[in-house]
Scaffold this motif. Structure first.
Motif, PDB file in Angstrom:
ATOM      1  N   TYR A 159      -8.299   2.380  20.621  1.00 18.29           N
ATOM      2  CA  TYR A 159      -8.921   1.449  21.575  1.00 18.29           C
ATOM      3  C   TYR A 159      -7.955   0.335  21.955  1.00 18.29           C
ATOM      4  CZ  TYR A 159     -11.663  -2.498  23.231  1.00 18.29           C
ATOM      5  OH  TYR A 159     -12.110  -3.581  23.956  1.00 18.29           O
TER       6      TYR A 159
ATOM      7  N   SER B 179     -10.729   3.277  11.622  1.00 19.01           N
ATOM      8  CA  SER B 179      -9.443   2.600  11.807  1.00 19.01           C
ATOM      9  C   SER B 179      -8.618   3.288  12.892  1.00 19.01           C
ATOM     10  CB  SER B 179      -8.656   2.586  10.487  1.00 19.01           C
ATOM     11  OG  SER B 179      -9.340   1.856   9.506  1.00 19.01           O
TER      12      SER B 179
ATOM     13  N   ALA C  98     -12.303  -4.684  16.425  1.00 17.95           N
ATOM     14  CA  ALA C  98     -11.343  -3.614  16.150  1.00 17.95           C
ATOM     15  C   ALA C  98     -10.209  -4.062  15.234  1.00 17.95           C
ATOM     16  CB  ALA C  98     -10.768  -3.097  17.465  1.00 17.95           C
TER      17      ALA C  98
ATOM     18  N   SER D 194     -15.944   4.191  18.028  1.00 19.07           N
ATOM     19  CA  SER D 194     -15.954   3.265  16.895  1.00 19.07           C
ATOM     20  C   SER D 194     -17.366   2.758  16.610  1.00 19.07           C
ATOM     21  CB  SER D 194     -15.030   2.070  17.186  1.00 19.07           C
ATOM     22  OG  SER D 194     -13.690   2.471  17.257  1.00 19.07           O
TER      23      SER D 194
ATOM     24  N   ASN E 128      -4.786  -2.056  11.716  1.00 18.23           N
ATOM     25  CA  ASN E 128      -5.296  -0.683  11.721  1.00 18.23           C
ATOM     26  C   ASN E 128      -4.260   0.331  11.255  1.00 18.23           C
ATOM     27  OD1 ASN E 128      -8.168  -0.610  12.807  1.00 18.23           O
ATOM     28  ND2 ASN E 128      -7.187  -1.921  14.321  1.00 18.23           N
TER      29      ASN E 128
ATOM     30  N   TYR F 121     -13.886   2.900  22.055  1.00 20.39           N
ATOM     31  CA  TYR F 121     -14.728   1.827  21.526  1.00 20.39           C
ATOM     32  C   TYR F 121     -16.140   2.328  21.228  1.00 20.39           C
ATOM     33  CZ  TYR F 121     -16.581  -2.884  20.912  1.00 20.39           C
ATOM     34  OH  TYR F 121     -17.157  -4.012  20.390  1.00 20.39           O
TER      35      TYR F 121
ATOM     36  N   ASP G 175     -10.237   2.503  16.297  1.00 22.97           N
ATOM     37  CA  ASP G 175      -9.946   1.121  16.680  1.00 22.97           C
ATOM     38  C   ASP G 175      -8.510   0.981  17.172  1.00 22.97           C
ATOM     39  OD1 ASP G 175     -12.481   0.210  16.131  1.00 22.97           O
ATOM     40  OD2 ASP G 175     -12.001  -0.515  14.122  1.00 22.97           O
TER      41      ASP G 175
END
Length: 310
Positions: free
Chosen positions: A37, A31, A282, A81, A7, A78, A34
């Motif tokens: 997260y 990105s 992720a 995302s 990421n 999350y 993620d």
């Protein structure tokens, strides 16, 4: 660790490319979300591992401060995302299905506003459960030393509200929307493939590569749609275990790690599978970007070449 590296690499490459269109804006935000997260979820996961295998570990702080205070912000990222993946699928689906009506609608400025709105939505949906946890102080009678711990007033009521909103209603809506988008885009790819084959049989390969198919899909559009379909498919596969997990909790109250029922180990197994899938979701988009985004591939190759020379 791979998720962190992947990421961070995505963020650097997208910045080098330039976040100038709606797809790149959504992928850049995805990105970043993620990465947040993975950053927020890793300490609770590591704490749970230590708590399980080394129960007498001498903690400097109360264990649930690390677990509870970071877990729900991580889940909010999350959710963010997930919303970004849905937004990516819906915008591409609209542009491909009805290009004349929508291709000029999803501008960069409107996409930025959409990203902000989706983030606020994710936060608002998790506020009931995030506001439950707060820090309190307690004195150890053996040492007479005060230490911080997590206070959870009204936890049961707020957890039920959060479950209804996020584990059931929103989860099913997200899942259905993404399946619909992936199905439509896959059908459009199938149509484009058939049309291009008919062009190939009627004209030269050079003429085919220069043409735009009857559905308005240029070669660049096809690459974008391919990548969106793969990102959406990864989302669907990673969310499926959590969907089963949430449905089981909705059907049976005894399906919980805190209970002593026979479902306890099944709950633990499904929760770990769901967690693993969330980590994969992720982390693996870098492969999609590399294979279906020529600008991304060129910039990443250039970046790796520069790092190798240093």
């Amino acid at each position: 660790m791979f998720g962190f590296v992947a990421n961070i690499t995505n963020i650097i490459v997208f910045l080098r490319i330039g976040v100038n269109d709606n797809v790149t804006t959504l992928l850049f935000a995805l990105s970043f979300s993620d990465l947040m997260y993975l950053t927020l979820m890793t300490p609770p996961v590591c704490s749970n591992i230590i708590l399980t295998f080394v129960p007498n570990w001498p903690w400097m702080i109360h264990i649930y401060i690390c677990i509870e205070l970071l877990y729900w912000p991580a889940i909010t990222c999350y959710d963010f995302s997930a919303f970004l993946s849905i937004g990516l699928g819906v915008t591409r689906c609209a542009c491909v299905a009805m290009p004349l009506q929508f291709k000029s609608v999803f501008t960069k400025s409107k996409t930025v506003k959409l990203v902000i709105a989706l983030f606020l939505l994710a936060v608002c949906l998790r506020l009931p459960i995030m506001t439950v946890n707060r820090l309190g102080w307690q004195t150890d009678p053996n040492t007479n030393i005060s230490y911080a711990y997590v206070v959870k007033p009204n936890r049961r009521a707020m957890t039920q509200i959060s479950d209804i909103l996020n584990r059931n209603s929103i989860l099913y809506i997200n899942f259905i929307i993404m399946i619909a988008c992936v199905s439509i885009l896959s059908f459009k790819l199938y149509q484009a493939s058939r049309i291009r084959k008919s062009y190939t049989s009627a004209s030269t390969t050079q003429q085919t590569s220069e043409k735009t198919d009857k559905e308005g899909l240029s070669a660049k559009d096809l690459h974008v749609v391919h990548s969106v379909v793969l990102v959406g498919s990864i989302f669907i596969m990673s969310q499926a275990p959590f969907l089963l997990f949430s449905t089981a909790r909705l059907i049976s109250d005894s399906f919980d790690i805190a209970t002593a029922s026979r479902n306890r180990m099944l709950f633990f197994l499904l929760s770990q599978i769901s967690l693993t899938c969330s980590y994969l979701n992720a982390s693996v988009n870098i492969f999609v970007h590399y294979n279906y985004n020529s600008k991304y591939k060129a910039q990443l190759s250039q970046l790796l070449s520069t790092c190798k020379k240093r």
